[in-house]
Structure formats: structure tokens, C-alpha cells
Design a protein around this motif. Sequence first.
Motif, PDB file in Angstrom:
ATOM      1  N   ALA A 160       0.832  -1.209   0.000  1.00 40.46           N
ATOM      2  CA  ALA A 160       0.000   0.000   0.000  1.00 40.46           C
ATOM      3  C   ALA A 160       0.862   1.254   0.000  1.00 40.46           C
ATOM      4  O   ALA A 160       0.527   2.258  -0.649  1.00 40.46           O
ATOM      5  CB  ALA A 160      -0.928  -0.011   1.203  1.00 40.46           C
ATOM      6  N   LYS A 161       1.977   1.218   0.716  1.00 40.62           N
ATOM      7  CA  LYS A 161       2.887   2.359   0.743  1.00 40.62           C
ATOM      8  C   LYS A 161       3.593   2.530  -0.601  1.00 40.62           C
ATOM      9  O   LYS A 161       3.755   3.643  -1.097  1.00 40.62           O
ATOM     10  CB  LYS A 161       3.906   2.184   1.866  1.00 40.62           C
ATOM     11  CG  LYS A 161       3.303   2.205   3.256  1.00 40.62           C
ATOM     12  CD  LYS A 161       4.378   2.010   4.319  1.00 40.62           C
ATOM     13  CE  LYS A 161       3.768   2.034   5.718  1.00 40.62           C
ATOM     14  NZ  LYS A 161       4.795   1.805   6.774  1.00 40.62           N
ATOM     15  N   VAL A 162       4.020   1.400  -1.169  1.00 42.25           N
ATOM     16  CA  VAL A 162       4.713   1.444  -2.460  1.00 42.25           C
ATOM     17  C   VAL A 162       3.789   1.953  -3.553  1.00 42.25           C
ATOM     18  O   VAL A 162       4.217   2.656  -4.480  1.00 42.25           O
ATOM     19  CB  VAL A 162       5.270   0.054  -2.820  1.00 42.25           C
ATOM     20  CG1 VAL A 162       5.876   0.052  -4.222  1.00 42.25           C
ATOM     21  CG2 VAL A 162       6.315  -0.385  -1.797  1.00 42.25           C
ATOM     22  N   ASN A 163       2.502   1.620  -3.446  1.00 40.15           N
ATOM     23  CA  ASN A 163       1.533   2.029  -4.465  1.00 40.15           C
ATOM     24  C   ASN A 163       1.436   3.540  -4.619  1.00 40.15           C
ATOM     25  O   ASN A 163       1.003   4.050  -5.658  1.00 40.15           O
ATOM     26  CB  ASN A 163       0.145   1.458  -4.152  1.00 40.15           C
ATOM     27  CG  ASN A 163       0.050  -0.015  -4.485  1.00 40.15           C
ATOM     28  OD1 ASN A 163       0.872  -0.547  -5.227  1.00 40.15           O
ATOM     29  ND2 ASN A 163      -0.939  -0.690  -3.923  1.00 40.15           N
ATOM     30  N   LEU A 164       1.848   4.280  -3.564  1.00 43.90           N
ATOM     31  CA  LEU A 164       1.812   5.736  -3.644  1.00 43.90           C
ATOM     32  C   LEU A 164       2.796   6.284  -4.670  1.00 43.90           C
ATOM     33  O   LEU A 164       2.570   7.347  -5.253  1.00 43.90           O
ATOM     34  CB  LEU A 164       2.113   6.341  -2.260  1.00 43.90           C
ATOM     35  CG  LEU A 164       1.078   6.077  -1.163  1.00 43.90           C
ATOM     36  CD1 LEU A 164       1.578   6.608   0.176  1.00 43.90           C
ATOM     37  CD2 LEU A 164      -0.263   6.715  -1.516  1.00 43.90           C
ATOM     38  N   VAL A 165       3.888   5.555  -4.897  1.00 45.06           N
ATOM     39  CA  VAL A 165       4.909   6.027  -5.834  1.00 45.06           C
ATOM     40  C   VAL A 165       4.828   5.317  -7.185  1.00 45.06           C
ATOM     41  O   VAL A 165       5.565   5.663  -8.107  1.00 45.06           O
ATOM     42  CB  VAL A 165       6.332   5.853  -5.242  1.00 45.06           C
ATOM     43  CG1 VAL A 165       6.451   6.586  -3.933  1.00 45.06           C
ATOM     44  CG2 VAL A 165       6.670   4.379  -5.054  1.00 45.06           C
ATOM     45  N   LEU A 166       3.920   4.338  -7.307  1.00 44.22           N
ATOM     46  CA  LEU A 166       3.833   3.582  -8.557  1.00 44.22           C
ATOM     47  C   LEU A 166       3.488   4.442  -9.773  1.00 44.22           C
ATOM     48  O   LEU A 166       4.056   4.239 -10.856  1.00 44.22           O
ATOM     49  CB  LEU A 166       2.818   2.445  -8.422  1.00 44.22           C
ATOM     50  CG  LEU A 166       3.304   1.197  -7.689  1.00 44.22           C
ATOM     51  CD1 LEU A 166       2.187   0.160  -7.612  1.00 44.22           C
ATOM     52  CD2 LEU A 166       4.525   0.607  -8.393  1.00 44.22           C
ATOM     53  N   PRO A 167       2.541   5.398  -9.650  1.00 44.55           N
ATOM     54  CA  PRO A 167       2.255   6.226 -10.823  1.00 44.55           C
ATOM     55  C   PRO A 167       3.501   6.921 -11.364  1.00 44.55           C
ATOM     56  O   PRO A 167       3.712   6.964 -12.582  1.00 44.55           O
ATOM     57  CB  PRO A 167       1.231   7.238 -10.291  1.00 44.55           C
ATOM     58  CG  PRO A 167       0.551   6.525  -9.176  1.00 44.55           C
ATOM     59  CD  PRO A 167       1.633   5.714  -8.529  1.00 44.55           C
ATOM     60  N   LEU A 168       4.323   7.440 -10.466  1.00 45.82           N
ATOM     61  CA  LEU A 168       5.541   8.124 -10.891  1.00 45.82           C
ATOM     62  C   LEU A 168       6.506   7.153 -11.574  1.00 45.82           C
ATOM     63  O   LEU A 168       7.070   7.464 -12.630  1.00 45.82           O
ATOM     64  CB  LEU A 168       6.222   8.782  -9.698  1.00 45.82           C
ATOM     65  CG  LEU A 168       7.564   9.484  -9.977  1.00 45.82           C
ATOM     66  CD1 LEU A 168       7.382  10.599 -10.998  1.00 45.82           C
ATOM     67  CD2 LEU A 168       8.152  10.039  -8.679  1.00 45.82           C
ATOM     68  N   ILE A 169       6.690   5.974 -10.987  1.00 46.74           N
ATOM     69  CA  ILE A 169       7.593   4.976 -11.565  1.00 46.74           C
ATOM     70  C   ILE A 169       7.101   4.548 -12.946  1.00 46.74           C
ATOM     71  O   ILE A 169       7.884   4.463 -13.906  1.00 46.74           O
ATOM     72  CB  ILE A 169       7.715   3.758 -10.632  1.00 46.74           C
ATOM     73  CG1 ILE A 169       8.387   4.162  -9.323  1.00 46.74           C
ATOM     74  CG2 ILE A 169       8.497   2.634 -11.308  1.00 46.74           C
ATOM     75  CD1 ILE A 169       8.391   3.075  -8.272  1.00 46.74           C
ATOM     76  N   SER A 170       5.800   4.278 -13.069  1.00 51.53           N
ATOM     77  CA  SER A 170       5.237   3.855 -14.349  1.00 51.53           C
ATOM     78  C   SER A 170       5.371   4.941 -15.411  1.00 51.53           C
ATOM     79  O   SER A 170       5.709   4.670 -16.565  1.00 51.53           O
ATOM     80  CB  SER A 170       3.765   3.473 -14.179  1.00 51.53           C
ATOM     81  OG  SER A 170       3.631   2.364 -13.322  1.00 51.53           O
ATOM     82  N   GLN A 171       5.115   6.181 -15.025  1.00 54.44           N
ATOM     83  CA  GLN A 171       5.212   7.288 -15.973  1.00 54.44           C
ATOM     84  C   GLN A 171       6.644   7.490 -16.450  1.00 54.44           C
ATOM     85  O   GLN A 171       6.886   7.726 -17.642  1.00 54.44           O
ATOM     86  CB  GLN A 171       4.678   8.565 -15.323  1.00 54.44           C
ATOM     87  CG  GLN A 171       3.161   8.561 -15.158  1.00 54.44           C
ATOM     88  CD  GLN A 171       2.683   9.504 -14.080  1.00 54.44           C
ATOM     89  OE1 GLN A 171       3.479  10.139 -13.379  1.00 54.44           O
ATOM     90  NE2 GLN A 171       1.382   9.607 -13.913  1.00 54.44           N
TER      91      GLN A 171
END
Length: 327
Positions: free
Chosen positions: A189-200
Motif C-alpha cells: 500500500a505504501k509502495v503504491n503511492l509512488v507507482l504512478p511516478l515509476i510507471s510514468q
Amino acid sequence: MQTVSKIGNWMSKWFTLLVILWAAVNYFLPQASLWIAPNTSYLLGIILFGMGLTLSKDDFARILKRPVPVILGTVAHYVIMPLIAFLLCQIFHLTGATAVGVILVGSCPSGTSSSVMAYLAKGDVALDVSIEALSTLLAPIMLPLMLQFYAGRYVAIPTTQLFLSTLKIVVIPIVLGVVVHTLFSKQAAKVNLVLPLISQLAILAIVGAVFAANHDDLFTAQTALVIPVVMLHNLSGYVLGYLFGHLIRLHQPQRKAITFEVGMQDSSLGATLAMKYFVPAAAIPSTIFSIWHNVSGSVLSSWWRQHTTESVQESIHATASNNVANN
């Protein structure tokens, strides 16, 4: 973590513009991303691992509880988009790598940004995510099959290699992501906060690599046709996807989800496979599709969101007027 999340939100807001600017940079300065080209499969694996991290057992349970719209939406995706791609190649007399690239992106699973568009359009996000997950998991079978059927007349299709690569690039990262989410849900859940940035960032890197590898061939007579073909491909997918949802009598939020799931493609996968198994020029349609479907999806979702809001307000106003009249 909050700072990273804010940066991700900012990039989401301006992502289409960033893609266009980064593509232009790599067209004029190809050395900036040329070294990334051999490694695009790893970047896509990161994107899809992130997708797996966002999925839970509830997402798969939802498919079992409501299988009919999910299955029909997935079938519509794999029937409509490859067929449109093939017909456009015939109409515009595309051949060789360009034709293969158009059919390749048409044979890819649903785009990862479709769920965002469905959310913004007030569509059925749960249905959208379910179709996206199912179409992606079926990609190792459907993508080589569609490509062989529609593009085999243009070039030799390495069906077995495509199956194995798609399995390795797509399914394994998603499964690993789901496993990690299941075993370490709090940390995920914590990692999911930065996933959009990583994916982009990963998508930007793939787009840059494709433009860098094709900077000498982007503006030829053959590739100039790719832009209108890609636009027609995407828009036709939206129209036919919506009509299909109407045909099977889905409610409006579900029709919106089907529309985005049919019309938006995982163009990053298309570009990656094109670079790996065909000539770099075959990746151009996927890259242009990546830019265009974010533009068209944003416009359509904004229009739908406004239209839905206006419809709700009109309904409330009409109900209030009736209540006043009855009193």
C-alpha cells in the motif's frame, strides 16, 4: 513519500505534454535515450509488476462474480482492434514494417491508462480493471495469434518467441506483483503511492527509446500515414466499443468502461515487442498511439464527466420541480 506522490500527481496532470516534449527531445538528440532501446522489456516489466501490486484477490473474485461483461468486453477488445488495424492497412495500402506495427498495437491488450480515463469519466472502474487484467493475462496467447492471422502476409511472425516473450514480459511480472501484494499488503500500500511516478518515468523512457531509434525514419512518406491511421484506429475503437456495450444492454457506466478498454491499447508492450522482434520502424505506430490515445482519452473522459454532471444536475432540478408542483 508525500513529495514523491505529489510529483506523481503533477506528472499525471501534464503527462501527455511531457510525452510529446520528451519525444521531441529524443528526435533531435537521439543519443539521450538510444542506450535504453535494448532494455525496454525490463522497463515494461516494471510497469506491469506495478500493475500487479495494485491488484488483489477481490479483483479476481469480481471477475468470477460478474464474468459475462468482463468476458464479453475482453472478446470485444481482441475482435475489434486487430480487425480495425487490418482494415486500415488495406485502406491506406500500408505494407512491411508499418503494417506490422499498426496490427501489432491493435493486437495488444488493453492500455494501462484506461482505468484512469474510466474513473475520470465516472465509468465502472471495477469492470474496467477486470477487463484490463483478463486481457493482459490472455496476451501471450491472443497477441501472437492475432499477429499471425492478420500480419503473417507482410512478414514472418515469430509466434513461439512472441508467446514466450509476452509470457515473460507481461504475465510473470503481474503474477509476482499480485503475490507480493497478497503477502505484504501493508508494505504494498505504501509502495503504491509512488507507482504512478515509476510507471510514468518508465513509459517516458520507452517513448524516448523508440523516437531515438527511429529519428531518421519518422518523417518518410510511409510513416507519415501512420498518424491518421493511428487516430482512426483509436477513435473507431471508442465508437465500436461503446456501440458494443449498448448492443449487450450494459448501463452507461459500464459502456464507458468498455469504450476505454476497447479503444486504448498497451502501446508500451507493442513498442517493446516491435523493437525486439521486428525493425525499429515497426515501433512507430505504438509510440504515436501512446501519445494520441492519452490525448483522445483525456478529452473523451472530460466530456463524459461534464455531461454526466450536467445530467445529474438536470435530474435533481427536474425532481425538485416535480416535488414543488405536487405540493
